[in-house]
Design an enzyme around this catalytic site. Structure first.
Site, mmCIF file in Angstrom:
data_model
loop_
_atom_site.group_PDB
_atom_site.id
_atom_site.type_symbol
_atom_site.label_atom_id
_atom_site.label_comp_id
_atom_site.label_asym_id
_atom_site.label_seq_id
_atom_site.Cartn_x
_atom_site.Cartn_y
_atom_site.Cartn_z
ATOM 1 C CB SER A 29 -1.212 -0.083 0.986
ATOM 2 O OG SER A 29 -2.017 -1.078 0.959
ATOM 3 C CG ASP A 326 -5.767 -6.814 2.109
ATOM 4 O OD1 ASP A 326 -7.014 -6.745 1.027
ATOM 5 O OD2 ASP A 326 -5.472 -5.642 1.885
ATOM 6 N NE ARG A 357 -8.196 -11.949 -1.776
ATOM 7 C CZ ARG A 357 -7.644 -10.958 -1.217
ATOM 8 N NH1 ARG A 357 -7.864 -10.056 -0.299
ATOM 9 N NH2 ARG A 357 -6.963 -10.393 -2.180
#
Length: 447
Positions: A29, A326, A357
């Site tokens: 990031s 995440d 996911r």
């Protein structure tokens, strides 16, 4: 490994304890944002510790296409000669952001308030992801976007010739959306305001202030209110990128579930908007020592000492989701190796990441003999205890690097080997994953 090439099956097998030092890569990031803000600054920004995964390399290529001079000096060492806020040139070619939702959404933001036009595309996974959550607020500035049905790539963005400042409340917790709006606000007059009901990772705010932007953050009745004053002159900086807590999650969690393991992971970011996984692991009983806390590159970091031990299932607070969105795939692997039930609620955002996911992890865990339950916003994993997961399956990764690494970690602790149908996307975020895990003692092959 390449996130854009031919499928690359991989298999992980149970081996001895994991031991040693795990030097994980720079934060993804922060790496994206260092390149982008360097391109929008005046002067030469010097970056050390940059993650050189494919996602970040695609952002570097994009900044060159918009007119910045981006130079690679050696491993992790880069410089960016910026063009200033509002100085982007119109790119001659289509901008290919590969697998990176962060890259494409942030880049759309920072060009949306300049009078230029750019067309964006990506790999098969990225072309399935919704862009309307970014293009809708960018339209408030005066930008226009033309994409495929459902607001998907390929997409052409026509920047606003006369942008106006925006006040925008994010409908879902998303650091990508928040950051895109703030970056667009840089080249709009007056004050652009973003309101978050739940705080998301704050790297953009920290780095914008570091580059000289006038930005304030206040907690009010509406939530977290971020106010940016537009049209500043950003000044080039020296940026030291801390190590990525999302990448560190894989060796850390592997050490927690592989019997007898003890590893040391230096310099991992401890940003409070990113540390939800580590809080959760400690609540599950994980033996993690946070040593030598300090600040590097404007971010809090610490060294982690991680040891194998018994883990118990817990209920993860749903309000923690933005700080660990995440990490749920690898957490579900840890949950499978814990005693009891782990409940993860408030995770519907996982359904629109690189893959769905929730579905990907549920199907793969079931194939490995683990009982799971799911609904639109929840994943529940019934743990089988240390060494209790049967394994023996090939799991589909859906071109998703975190799914691939999660199931390979499961294979290190399961009774039988666990394979993934395609490990090539790992290169997008953690190109050194295989050699790093091999040095710790893992048995992973990419034959």
């Amino acid at each position: 490994m390449s996130g854009h090439g031919q499928a690359q099956p991989m298999t992980a097998r149970r081996a001895g304890p994991l031991t040693g030092r795990a030097e994980v890569p720079g934060d993804k990031s922060i790496s994206h944002r260092a390149l982008i803000l360097g391109a929008l600054a005046v002067g030469e920004t010097k970056i050390s510790g940059l993650l050189e995964g494919q996602d970040v390399l695609d952002t570097a290529k994009a900044m060159r296409a918009f007119g910045a001079e981006v130079i690679h000096h050696g491993p992790g060492s880069w410089s960016v000669h910026g063009v200033g806020v509002g100085g982007f040139a119109e790119p001659a070619e289509v901008i290919d952001c590969g697998n990176s939702g962060t890259g494409v959404r942030l880049i759309m933001g920072c060009m949306a308030t300049s009078p230029i036009t750019a067309t964006f595309t990506g790999d098969a996974s990225l072309r399935k992801r919704p862009m309307g959550r970014v293009t809708d607020p960018l339209a408030l500035f005066g930008a226009k976007a033309y994409g495929r049905k459902g607001g998907r790539l390929p997409m052409t963005v026509v920047g606003a010739a006369s942008p106006v400042p925006v006040r925008y409340a994010t409908p879902v917790p998303s650091a990508q959306v928040k950051s895109a709006v703030l970056l667009a606000g840089l080249n709009a007059p007056g004050q652009t305001v973003v309101i978050e009901r739940e705080a998301t990772r704050d790297h953009s705010e920290r780095m914008l202030v570091g580059f000289g932007a006038e930005l304030t953050v206040e907690d009010g009745a509406e939530g977290r209110v971020i106010t940016l004053t537009g049209q500043p002159e950003l000044k080039a900086q020296t940026v030291a990128v801390p190590r990525d807590p999302s990448s560190a999650a894989f060796p850390v969690c592997a050490a927690l579930v592989v019997e007898g393991s003890e590893i040391f992971v230096p310099g991992v970011s401890q940003n409070l908007t990113r540390n939800g996984l580590y809080l959760t692991l400690v609540e599950m009983g994980a033996d993690i020592a946070f040593e030598n806390p300090r600040e590097e590159g404007g971010e809090p970091v610490a060294d982690l000492r991680v040891r194998f031990g018994p883990l118990k299932g817990i209920e993860v607070p749903p309000e923690r989701a933005p700080s660990m969105i995440d990490e749920y795939p690898i957490l579900s692997v840890v949950a499978a190796c814990a005693e009891g039930r782990t409940v993860m609620r408030g995770v519907k955002e996982l359904r629109v990441k690189e893959s769905d996911r929730i579905d990907a992890m549920a199907r793969g865990l079931e194939a490995c003999g683990v009982r799971v339950e799911e609904d639109e916003d929840t994943l529940i994993v019934h743990g089988m205890g240390a060494g209790g997961v049967p394994g023996g399956a090939t799991c589909k990764t859906h071109i998703d690097h975190r799914i691939a690494m999660s199931f390979l970690v499961l294979g290190m602790a399961a009774q039988k080997p666990v394979s993934v149908d395609d490990g090539s996307p790992i290169a997008t975020s953690f190109p050194a994953f295989l050699p790093l895990m091999a040095r710790l003692g893992a048995d992973v092959s990419d034959l």
